[in-house]
Design an enzyme around this catalytic site. Structure first.
Site, PDB file in Angstrom:
ATOM      1  N   LEU A 251       4.206  -6.824   7.112  1.00 40.81           N
ATOM      2  CA  LEU A 251       3.524  -6.781   8.733  1.00 40.81           C
ATOM      3  C   LEU A 251       1.904  -6.726   8.321  1.00 40.81           C
ATOM      4  O   LEU A 251       1.294  -7.035   9.143  1.00 40.81           O
ATOM      5  CB  LEU A 251       4.167  -5.577   9.173  1.00 40.81           C
TER       6      LEU A 251
ATOM      7  N   ARG B 135      12.296  -2.994  -4.312  1.00 42.93           N
ATOM      8  CA  ARG B 135      13.197  -3.598  -4.073  1.00 42.93           C
ATOM      9  C   ARG B 135      13.915  -4.479  -5.078  1.00 42.93           C
ATOM     10  O   ARG B 135      15.254  -4.358  -5.080  1.00 42.93           O
ATOM     11  CB  ARG B 135      13.129  -4.622  -2.789  1.00 42.93           C
TER      12      ARG B 135
END
Ligand SMILES: Cc1cc2nc3c(=O)[nH]c(=O)nc-3n(C[C@H](O)[C@H](O)[C@H](O)COP(=O)(O)OP(=O)(O)OC[C@H]3O[C@@H](n4cnc5c(N)ncnc54)[C@H](O)[C@@H]3O)c2cc1C
Ligand code: SF4
Ligand code: FES
Lengths: 647, 251
Positions: free
Chosen positions: A449, A338
């Site tokens: 997560l 990212r």
């Protein structure tokens, strides 16, 4: 000088966690019932921890701001969760997941923690399936995977574009079961406003009942914070409106170290800003980069025509499109991590090739995927994301490329914790995004997560026992003790002070100003000068806030403006911490990019000899700069390399 | 191209659950049609605060249609006039210049008003606590691929699982029934082998809790399905009824 003990167990990398578990202290079943554990937060980390501790037999008090645990910010995660199952037989392994995470984090995470994370990742998937999480499956009935940035294998499990929702609902189910069994008591619409420390140990919290406005006291033998990240310091972010960093600042002011605050992740694929009334930025899942191709025009005149609305994306022929990620990073293409993708977008836009009327956007194009796979396949994979995009922008991504731009998304920094997830305050633990943990300077997609659930299901329920085993002789304490009274008084004084300012500015107007300072000066590219500017501006803004904010209504009643003001008072502290940490870290690594430190090709340039440490900030009092403590990062098992996503 | 509209808002104000509520009218000018409905409410609230008044209280958090927190009854529809969206995903381009927009809270015996547009949906948590889970502890679980699940079944479970617990179904129902919400969870878990074991008992416990908490009976008006932002299907109610009958027969 204070030395920092991260309590990494002895032994080979792959044996450390097993060694730890074999030798740690445990609490026997009869004693568990006598021990109260406060868990603040019901996101993936908090809910999984509270449910697991409840199932073990501890007496758990679980708090959240929302009206139901199921609404924690984790619910919004779209793309997926990583695990080293190697179901695709494409060469994945615990080691490879470990390695990708270490490398993705630009060699600024602890090896032992990251290895443990990779090791327990597989159990998470087993656990979730057993709870009834409807992960995507292949026609043969087995679990499906997709690939995410920063990896060359397909290890991401997903449930449509709603993975966070399904995982959280799984944890919420488990939590609901424990509530029914009486082991967990829920406190919804409660906000923690301080931690209570007795003889050097965390022994409770002060919380505000958000419906009545009453301040209440709660005792716990230990306190666990799963309160999420502080991305909303930027006002506009992909985080939910209520996400905040207040619990972290409260305990920081009581002595817990705040680690690596400057490591913040800017996500490359968000819907661009449209106006000054905008309240949040919407993420378009990274999974879109699997099939979408990112481009801007090759020619400046095309970019200008697009900005002025004289041309549309479909007017630009293929040969005039610059697929800049594929051009710069042939090996990873559109699937670079990212931070790399975000900076590349900024670079193109700064150079004048951006699109949208602002010039601050790039295209994410599905034309090619639709040609290759057919519209049905694309719709099955991304239909709900396309619908979301269309509802917001009124444009149809099947026909015209999406426009995206980077936005603040996730914070790798957070409360410093040791291997046991214990902060520098005894009995105070931090899990999930709230701690600084496992992602180093940059987090890979689908790993938050994983980390939240690893902490909550499989790490904390062990490590907290090593602490609690020594607490079984400690009886429940009265909340009338002077320490509780003093903490409550502090909270009441702060609220009274805020209410009495009666100035001229709304909370949001000051928060938006802070957000702009953060984005402009502590954003994707930072310099010594920009950070000095930021620190000065934040100081001034803090003064403005404490002398000119206006909060209507009463303190002892439901008051949403007061809630926001309390959170903003802490964002102002975090903003400063982010700036000072970024100022101190004279290198570029992962999500922290100092323009002075880059290669000729514009890639991040680390300074391993000087900055291979965790920066731990230690509070020194109001209006004093915090003290910097360093936890050295020794790489015993992996060789530090320059990250390379080109070949 | 930015379009703007002027609107009149009639907003429900109510101090507390026991107090009498009333409509308050506000005029808003130059509202960009690109704004979301909640951003328009933010504009209103900033105006109120600037006038030294208390803002209109409403629930919201994710602002992207997934947390289920936002809950406004707009022009007679839960989540407003657009299809398949939550209040936070509704945009002002769905309204006309000069339009009067009525905004109310969910109205249902099961969801008492807390203040203004904010209601208490604790009842949904209580129904979940009564049985909305698979009874497994953490750890000691067989491999995730040990039991293959046919893709169509997994997909159907996923569709049921997409319920966000917003309560629009209850607000839409003239009986104030929570059947769509309950059936979505019962269906999801009954479809999957992991949840099948407890399916009948789960249905019975969740329905009993729903009845106890004052939600009405389902008379198949289908209003819930029409207003559900996530398209949860009433075929789930049929499945719930089957599981419920199974439980009754076993009794
Ligand atoms: C749009 C979006 C998409 C994402 N997609 C992915 C993805 O695909 N894969 C991935 O791995 N990660 C993803 N992430 C990141 C990931 O969702 C988060 O990092 C993660 O869910 C954080 O979980 P958490 O449990 O630590 O905190 P949260 O879910 O933020 O929960 C915080 C909890 O703490 C409570 N709380 C906070 N402060 C207080 C207080 N003072 N008092 C009481 N309670 C408090 C809140 O009420 C809440 O219950 C995404 C993030 C965003 C924003
Ligand atoms: S069934 Fe639909 S309307 Fe009812 S709570 Fe779930 S998402 Fe909301
Ligand atoms: S605010 Fe989350 S669904 Fe609307």
């Amino acid at each position: 000088m204070t030395t920092i003990d991260s309590k990494i167990p002895q032994g080979e990398l792959k044996d450390k966690w097993t060694n730890y578990k074999n030798h740690q202290k445990l609490v026997n079943p009869a004693n568990k019932r006598k021990l109260d554990v406060i868990v603040v937060g019901t996101g993936l980390a908090g809910a999984s921890a509270a449910a697991s501790l409840g199932a073990l037999g501890f007496n758990v008090l679980n708090f959240c701001i929302q009206d139901s645990p199921r609404r924690a910010h984790s619910i919004a995660a779209q793309g997926g969760i990583n695990a080293a199952k190697n179901y695709q037989n494409d060469g994945d392994s615990v080691y490879r997941l470990f390695y990708d995470t270490i490398k993705g984090g630009d060699y600024r995470a602890r090896e032992a923690n990251v290895y443990r994370l990779a090791e327990v990742s597989n159990s998470i998937i087993d656990q979730c399936v057993a709870q009834g999480v409807p992960f995507a499956r292949e026609y043969g009935g087995l679990l499906d995977n997709r690939s995410f940035g920063g990896a060359q294998v397909s290890r991401t499990f997903y449930a449509k574009g709603q993975t966070g929702q399904q995982l959280l609902l799984g944890a919420y189910s488990a939590l609901s079961r424990e509530v029914n069994r009486g082991s967990v008591k829920l406190y919804t619409r409660y906000e923690m406003l301080d931690v209570v420390i007795i003889e050097g140990r965390a022994r409770g919290i002060i919380a505000r009942n958000l419906v009545t406005g009453q301040i209440e006291r709660f005792f716990g033998h230990a306190v666990v914070l799963g309160t999420g990240g502080y991305g909303n310091t930027f006002f506009l972010s992909t985080n939910a409106m209520g996400s905040n960093g207040s619990a972290a600042i409260q305990v920081y002011k009581k002595g817990a170290y705040f680690a690596n605050p400057c490591y913040a992740q800017i996500h490359p694929t968000c819907i661009p800003v449209h106006g000054d009334i905008q309240s949040k930025l919407t993420l378009m899942s990274e999974s879109l980069r699997n099939d979408g191709r990112i481009w801007v025009p090759k020619k400046k005149e095309d970019a200008e025509a697009l900005q002025k609305g004289r041309k549309t994306a479909n007017d630009i022929p293929d040969e005039d499109r610059d697929f800049y990620l594929e051009r710069r990073y042939p090996a990873f293409g559109n699937l670079v991590p990212r931070d790399v993708a975000s900076r590349a977008a900024k670079e193109r836009c700064d150079a004048g090739f951006g699109v949208n009327n602002t010039g601050l956007a790039v295209f994410l194009d599905f034309k090619y995927a639709i040609q290759r796979l057919g519209k049905d396949v694309v719709a099955a994979r991304y239909g709900n994301l396309f619908q979301m995009y269309e509802k917001i922008t009124d444009q149809n991504p099947y026909e015209t490329p999406m426009m995206i731009y980077p936005a603040i998304h996730y914070t790798m920094g957070g409360l410093w914790v040791d291997y046991e997830l214990q902060t520098s305050i005894k009995g105070l633990f931090a899990i999930g995004e709230a701690n600084f943990s496992d992602h180093g300077a940059n987090r890979l997609g689908a790993s938050a997560l994983m980390q939240g659930l690893a902490d909550g299901y499989f790490v904390l329920p062990y490590t907290i026992q090593n602490y609690l085993a020594d607490q079984i002789q400690v009886p429940r304490m009265s909340t009338d003790l002077p320490e509780f009274q003093a903490a409550e008084k502090e909270v009441n004084d702060k609220i009274a002070k805020l209410m009495s300012i009666k100035g001229k500015r709304s909370v949001d107007s000051i928060h938006k100003e802070l957000g702009l300072v953060m984005w402009d000066f502590v954003g994707m590219a930072r310099t010594k000068e920009s950070l000095e500017t930021a620190m000065n501006k934040i100081k001034a803004l803090k003064k403005e806030f404490w002398s000119n904010v206006f909060i209507p209504g009463e303190a002892n009643s439901l008051n949403t403006e007061l809630e926001k003001a309390l959170r903003l008072s802490d964002f102002l502290e975090i903003g400063y911490l982010m700036a000072i940490d970024a100022y101190n870290r004279e290198e570029s690594c992962g999500g922290h990019f100092r323009s002075e430190y880059q290669t000729e090709e514009g890639e991040a340039l680390r300074q391993d000899d000087k900055f291979s440490y965790v920066a731990c900030w230690h509070y020194q009092g109001e209006d004093k700069d915090p003290e910097l403590l360093k936890e050295p990062l020794d790489y015993e098992f992996t060789e530090r390399k320059t990250r390379n996503y080109k070949e | 191209m930015e379009n703007t509209i002027n609107i009149t808002l009639k907003v429900w104000r109510q101090r507390g659950p026991k107090e009498k509520g009333f409509f308050e009218t506000f005029d808003l000018k130059n509202i960009s049609t690109d704004m979301s409905f909640l951003e328009m409410m933010d504009v209103l609230n900033e105006q109120l605060v600037a006038e030294g008044k208390e803002p209109v209280v409403f629930d919201h958090d994710c602002r992207e249609g997934i947390c289920g927190m936002c809950s406004m009854f707009i022009n007679g529809h839960p989540h407003g006039p657009d299809e398949d969206v939550t209040t936070c995903q509704l945009h002002m381009r769905k309204f006309k210049d000069g339009e009067t927009i009525t905004v109310e809270p969910w109205r249902s015996a099961g969801f008492p008003v807390i203040r203004d547009l904010m209601v208490d949906r604790n009842a949904f948590d209580k129904i979940m606590q009564a049985g909305g889970y698979v009874s497994v502890n953490t750890g000691g679980i067989p491999d995730a691929n040990a039991i293959p699940i046919p893709k169509p079944i997994a997909d159907e479970a996923m569709d049921a699982a997409s319920c966000i617990g917003c309560g629009a179904c209850v607000a839409a129902c003239k009986n104030g029934s929570a059947m769509l919400f309950v059936s979505a969870k019962v269906s999801q878990l009954a479809l999957l082998p992991q949840g099948k074991v407890e399916a009948a008992a789960r249905a019975k416990k969740m329905v009993a809790k729903m009845d106890e908490l004052g939600f009405g009976n389902c008379t198949n008006t289908r209003a819930c399905e029409a207003e559900c932002p996530k398209n949860v299907s009433i075929t789930n109610i049929a499945r719930l009824n089957r599981e419920f009958l199974c439980a009754k027969i076993k009794d």
